[in-house]
Write an enzyme that holds these catalytic residues in place. Sequence first.
Site, PDB file in Angstrom:
ATOM      1  N   LEU A 131       0.841  -1.202   0.000  1.00 46.48           N
ATOM      2  CA  LEU A 131       0.000   0.000   0.000  1.00 46.48           C
ATOM      3  C   LEU A 131       0.876   1.252   0.000  1.00 46.48           C
ATOM      4  O   LEU A 131       1.678   1.455   0.909  1.00 46.48           O
ATOM      5  CB  LEU A 131      -0.919   0.010   1.224  1.00 46.48           C
ATOM      6  CG  LEU A 131      -1.794  -1.227   1.412  1.00 46.48           C
ATOM      7  CD1 LEU A 131      -2.805  -0.998   2.536  1.00 46.48           C
ATOM      8  CD2 LEU A 131      -2.516  -1.599   0.117  1.00 46.48           C
TER       9      LEU A 131
ATOM     10  N   ALA B 243      -0.467   4.508  -1.487  1.00 46.80           N
ATOM     11  CA  ALA B 243      -1.259   5.565  -2.124  1.00 46.80           C
ATOM     12  C   ALA B 243      -1.425   6.807  -1.249  1.00 46.80           C
ATOM     13  O   ALA B 243      -1.842   7.849  -1.727  1.00 46.80           O
ATOM     14  CB  ALA B 243      -2.638   5.023  -2.502  1.00 46.80           C
ATOM     15  N   GLY B 244      -1.091   6.681   0.026  1.00 50.92           N
ATOM     16  CA  GLY B 244      -1.341   7.787   0.960  1.00 50.92           C
ATOM     17  C   GLY B 244      -0.440   8.989   0.693  1.00 50.92           C
ATOM     18  O   GLY B 244       0.603   8.874   0.061  1.00 50.92           O
TER      19      GLY B 244
ATOM     20  N   ARG C 110       2.006  14.202   7.317  1.00 49.37           N
ATOM     21  CA  ARG C 110       2.934  14.592   8.380  1.00 49.37           C
ATOM     22  C   ARG C 110       4.395  14.668   7.928  1.00 49.37           C
ATOM     23  O   ARG C 110       5.251  15.155   8.654  1.00 49.37           O
ATOM     24  CB  ARG C 110       2.789  13.626   9.572  1.00 49.37           C
ATOM     25  CG  ARG C 110       1.554  13.907  10.396  1.00 49.37           C
ATOM     26  CD  ARG C 110       1.298  12.801  11.396  1.00 49.37           C
ATOM     27  NE  ARG C 110       0.724  11.616  10.767  1.00 49.37           N
ATOM     28  CZ  ARG C 110       0.589  10.442  11.367  1.00 49.37           C
ATOM     29  NH1 ARG C 110       1.031  10.267  12.601  1.00 49.37           N
ATOM     30  NH2 ARG C 110       0.030   9.423  10.741  1.00 49.37           N
TER      31      ARG C 110
ATOM     32  N   ASN D 243      -0.628  -3.680  15.879  1.00 50.55           N
ATOM     33  CA  ASN D 243      -0.671  -4.142  14.494  1.00 50.55           C
ATOM     34  C   ASN D 243       0.464  -3.515  13.681  1.00 50.55           C
ATOM     35  O   ASN D 243       0.601  -2.302  13.628  1.00 50.55           O
ATOM     36  CB  ASN D 243      -2.022  -3.739  13.883  1.00 50.55           C
ATOM     37  CG  ASN D 243      -2.127  -4.074  12.405  1.00 50.55           C
ATOM     38  OD1 ASN D 243      -1.486  -5.026  11.943  1.00 50.55           O
ATOM     39  ND2 ASN D 243      -2.934  -3.312  11.687  1.00 50.55           N
TER      40      ASN D 243
ATOM     41  N   TYR E 243      41.626  15.658 -10.267  1.00 47.16           N
ATOM     42  CA  TYR E 243      40.336  15.247 -10.808  1.00 47.16           C
ATOM     43  C   TYR E 243      40.610  14.338 -11.992  1.00 47.16           C
ATOM     44  O   TYR E 243      41.227  14.751 -12.988  1.00 47.16           O
ATOM     45  CB  TYR E 243      39.495  16.453 -11.263  1.00 47.16           C
ATOM     46  CG  TYR E 243      38.268  15.974 -12.024  1.00 47.16           C
ATOM     47  CD1 TYR E 243      37.283  15.233 -11.370  1.00 47.16           C
ATOM     48  CD2 TYR E 243      38.132  16.196 -13.396  1.00 47.16           C
ATOM     49  CE1 TYR E 243      36.190  14.735 -12.056  1.00 47.16           C
ATOM     50  CE2 TYR E 243      37.034  15.703 -14.091  1.00 47.16           C
ATOM     51  CZ  TYR E 243      36.070  14.970 -13.414  1.00 47.16           C
ATOM     52  OH  TYR E 243      34.995  14.463 -14.098  1.00 47.16           O
TER      53      TYR E 243
ATOM     54  N   ALA F  85      50.532  15.501  -8.107  1.00 45.89           N
ATOM     55  CA  ALA F  85      49.587  16.366  -7.399  1.00 45.89           C
ATOM     56  C   ALA F  85      48.980  17.400  -8.334  1.00 45.89           C
ATOM     57  O   ALA F  85      49.664  17.986  -9.163  1.00 45.89           O
ATOM     58  CB  ALA F  85      50.294  17.074  -6.254  1.00 45.89           C
TER      59      ALA F  85
ATOM     60  N   ASN G 167      37.939  16.991 -19.095  1.00 46.17           N
ATOM     61  CA  ASN G 167      37.118  16.030 -19.847  1.00 46.17           C
ATOM     62  C   ASN G 167      35.921  16.664 -20.531  1.00 46.17           C
ATOM     63  O   ASN G 167      35.269  16.031 -21.342  1.00 46.17           O
ATOM     64  CB  ASN G 167      36.630  14.911 -18.912  1.00 46.17           C
ATOM     65  CG  ASN G 167      35.774  15.439 -17.779  1.00 46.17           C
ATOM     66  OD1 ASN G 167      35.997  16.549 -17.283  1.00 46.17           O
ATOM     67  ND2 ASN G 167      34.795  14.669 -17.355  1.00 46.17           N
TER      68      ASN G 167
HETATM   69  C1  UD1 Z   1      -2.156   1.442   9.876  1.00 46.15           C
HETATM   70  C2  UD1 Z   1      -3.108   0.417  10.519  1.00 46.15           C
HETATM   71  C3  UD1 Z   1      -2.764   0.274  12.009  1.00 46.15           C
HETATM   72  C4  UD1 Z   1      -1.323  -0.121  12.171  1.00 46.15           C
HETATM   73  C5  UD1 Z   1      -0.380   0.863  11.426  1.00 46.15           C
HETATM   74  C6  UD1 Z   1       1.013   0.323  11.398  1.00 46.15           C
HETATM   75  C7  UD1 Z   1      -5.262   0.458   9.371  1.00 46.15           C
HETATM   76  C8  UD1 Z   1      -6.656   0.961   9.394  1.00 46.15           C
HETATM   77  N1  UD1 Z   1      -4.461   0.849  10.368  1.00 46.15           N
HETATM   78  O1  UD1 Z   1      -2.411   2.699  10.493  1.00 46.15           O
HETATM   79  O2  UD1 Z   1      -3.597  -0.707  12.605  1.00 46.15           O
HETATM   80  O3  UD1 Z   1      -0.978  -0.191  13.530  1.00 46.15           O
HETATM   81  O4  UD1 Z   1      -0.801   1.032  10.057  1.00 46.15           O
HETATM   82  O5  UD1 Z   1       1.930   1.258  10.897  1.00 46.15           O
HETATM   83  O6  UD1 Z   1      -4.905  -0.301   8.497  1.00 46.15           O
HETATM   84  N2  UD1 Z   1      -2.750   3.797   2.368  1.00 46.15           N
HETATM   85  C9  UD1 Z   1      -3.248   3.708   1.096  1.00 46.15           C
HETATM   86  N3  UD1 Z   1      -4.530   4.106   0.849  1.00 46.15           N
HETATM   87  C10 UD1 Z   1      -5.353   4.546   1.828  1.00 46.15           C
HETATM   88  C11 UD1 Z   1      -4.826   4.621   3.147  1.00 46.15           C
HETATM   89  C12 UD1 Z   1      -3.527   4.235   3.384  1.00 46.15           C
HETATM   90  O7  UD1 Z   1      -2.533   3.293   0.170  1.00 46.15           O
HETATM   91  O8  UD1 Z   1      -6.490   4.869   1.517  1.00 46.15           O
HETATM   92  C13 UD1 Z   1      -1.353   3.379   2.615  1.00 46.15           C
HETATM   93  C14 UD1 Z   1      -0.472   4.538   3.056  1.00 46.15           C
HETATM   94  O9  UD1 Z   1       0.156   5.130   1.946  1.00 46.15           O
HETATM   95  C15 UD1 Z   1       0.521   3.874   3.974  1.00 46.15           C
HETATM   96  C16 UD1 Z   1      -0.215   2.665   4.515  1.00 46.15           C
HETATM   97  O10 UD1 Z   1      -1.320   2.450   3.668  1.00 46.15           O
HETATM   98  O11 UD1 Z   1       1.675   3.429   3.274  1.00 46.15           O
HETATM   99  C17 UD1 Z   1      -0.691   2.856   5.955  1.00 46.15           C
HETATM  100  O12 UD1 Z   1      -1.571   3.947   6.000  1.00 46.15           O
HETATM  101  P1  UD1 Z   1      -1.556   4.948   7.226  1.00 46.15           P
HETATM  102  O13 UD1 Z   1      -2.598   5.980   6.988  1.00 46.15           O
HETATM  103  O14 UD1 Z   1      -0.179   5.418   7.502  1.00 46.15           O
HETATM  104  O15 UD1 Z   1      -2.091   3.968   8.390  1.00 46.15           O
HETATM  105  P2  UD1 Z   1      -1.836   4.115   9.927  1.00 46.15           P
HETATM  106  O16 UD1 Z   1      -2.725   5.159  10.470  1.00 46.15           O
HETATM  107  O17 UD1 Z   1      -0.392   4.242  10.205  1.00 46.15           O
END
Ligand code: UD1
Length: 447
Positions: free
Chosen positions: A8, A10-11, A15, A170, A349, A363, A369
């Site tokens: 995953l 896509a986020g 932060r 998790n 160089y 030296a 080049n």
């Molecule tokens: C998530 C878990 C949490 C876990 C933590 C570990 C869920 C609901 N929560 O929380 O239980 O302890 O990771 O680090 O799964 N992403 C997408 N699409 C979306 C949302 C997220 O691709 O719609 C991707 C983000 O880019 C990221 C990853 O999923 O790489 C995790 O998403 P993030 O929002 O960081 O989840 P956490 O709040 O950290």
Amino acid sequence: MSLALIVLAAGKGTRMRSADPKVLHKVAGVPMVIHALNAAAPLAPERRLVVVGHGGAAVRAQVQAHDASIEFVDQTEQLGTGHAVDQARAALADFDGDVAVLLGDTPFISPDTLSRIRDRRAEGSDLVVLGFEAADPGKYGRLVAQGDRLERIVEAKDATPEELAIRLCNSGVICADRALMFDLIAQLNDDNASGEYYLTDIIGLANDAGRTCSVVVCDEAETLGVNSRIDLAAADGIFQARARQAAMAAGVTLQAPDTVYFSYDTQLGQDVIVEPNVVFGLGVRVEDGVTIRAFSHLEGCHVAPGATVGPYARLRPGSTIGAGARVGNFVETKNADIAAGAKLNHLSYIGDAEVGAEANIGAGTITCNYDGVSKHRTEIGAGAFIGSNASLVAPVSVGAGAIVGAGSVVTRNVPDHALAVARADQKTLPDLARKLRERRLAMKAKK
Ligand code: UD1
Ligand code: CA
């Protein structure tokens, strides 16, 4: 059992406060998403899919450059981790086997841990979650378990005070049979504190359906999720600590380990000695018995056995340093083949060049080049001697055993064993210094 990996990515990573998508931020020289993919490589997954959204084009480009066989699915709206996995439904419709979900912002899960998850699946657990005991559980999802049985995952935002007190968290890695995974995801809703489709809700749903869910526990250092630049630095720190330990365990001396920076692919042979404050960029291979002296910076280079590099040397991409060669202080090489026993000891160089065996580069020697438009090569033969402060204007060659006089600007090829001097002739005027000084003193006295 065959395996499909879904990463995953896509986020947005709000932060991080960055124009770039979070998963492209680098740890040890490589984007986090590639670390996540590399971690799973030993499991030899049949399919690898990355879910992209924010900065999707950039993520695709970088991942594809790393490995062209990786597939992508788009998540145009970021509606949660469950929704993200759901985007891979069609792509995996015909896949027969397990699906493992990894988070692109969790770069360090070890291959060993991933294979323990697979073992647990093989032992008959329908759904396996990777958990860890968090020192500070903070915002991580909490694992509600009874002994070995995992009942559900509750996200911190939705947890009761009792649930928040749980320290088993998790990691984000979840593995199940493909059909079960997508059946459960189809049942998700967004009725929670974030209004998102949480992947983590599939555990409760699986239990409701009479399935068995279990937890594999790993070290917290593996599951650090990167959400900010502070986390990113911590993640890099964890990587560096591991890389230093591994190097020392393999027979490398690090005089001041905490000051040496490794890339994920740095290779150091036995009895390599690394002095303080050395940076290894991407693509460095250093063979046995090499000494890398203090404050040197290496990237994209190969150093053969017994060579000495530094202090304060810079080896840029395409440099190969032959056995026993010496590259000394304030010497920069780029795209240069330095043969065995050659010496480039000070302030040079050497770019787009070949330096023959046992040649001596004085030296201040510079290979010129670049003509402002194109790069040109310089060839220096075996045993040649280049006097100090020579400029070798490429394309040009200096033959084997030839000598170039100090301060020469060499624009034409020098044959083997020839002597070339290309500088203004020296004029020496007897007694003129004394006369000049007397005249100046006399003029000053008159004023
Ligand atoms: C998530 C878990 C949490 C876990 C933590 C570990 C869920 C609901 N929560 O929380 O239980 O302890 O990771 O680090 O799964 N992403 C997408 N699409 C979306 C949302 C997220 O691709 O719609 C991707 C983000 O880019 C990221 C990853 O999923 O790489 C995790 O998403 P993030 O929002 O960081 O989840 P956490 O709040 O950290
Ligand atoms: Ca996260």
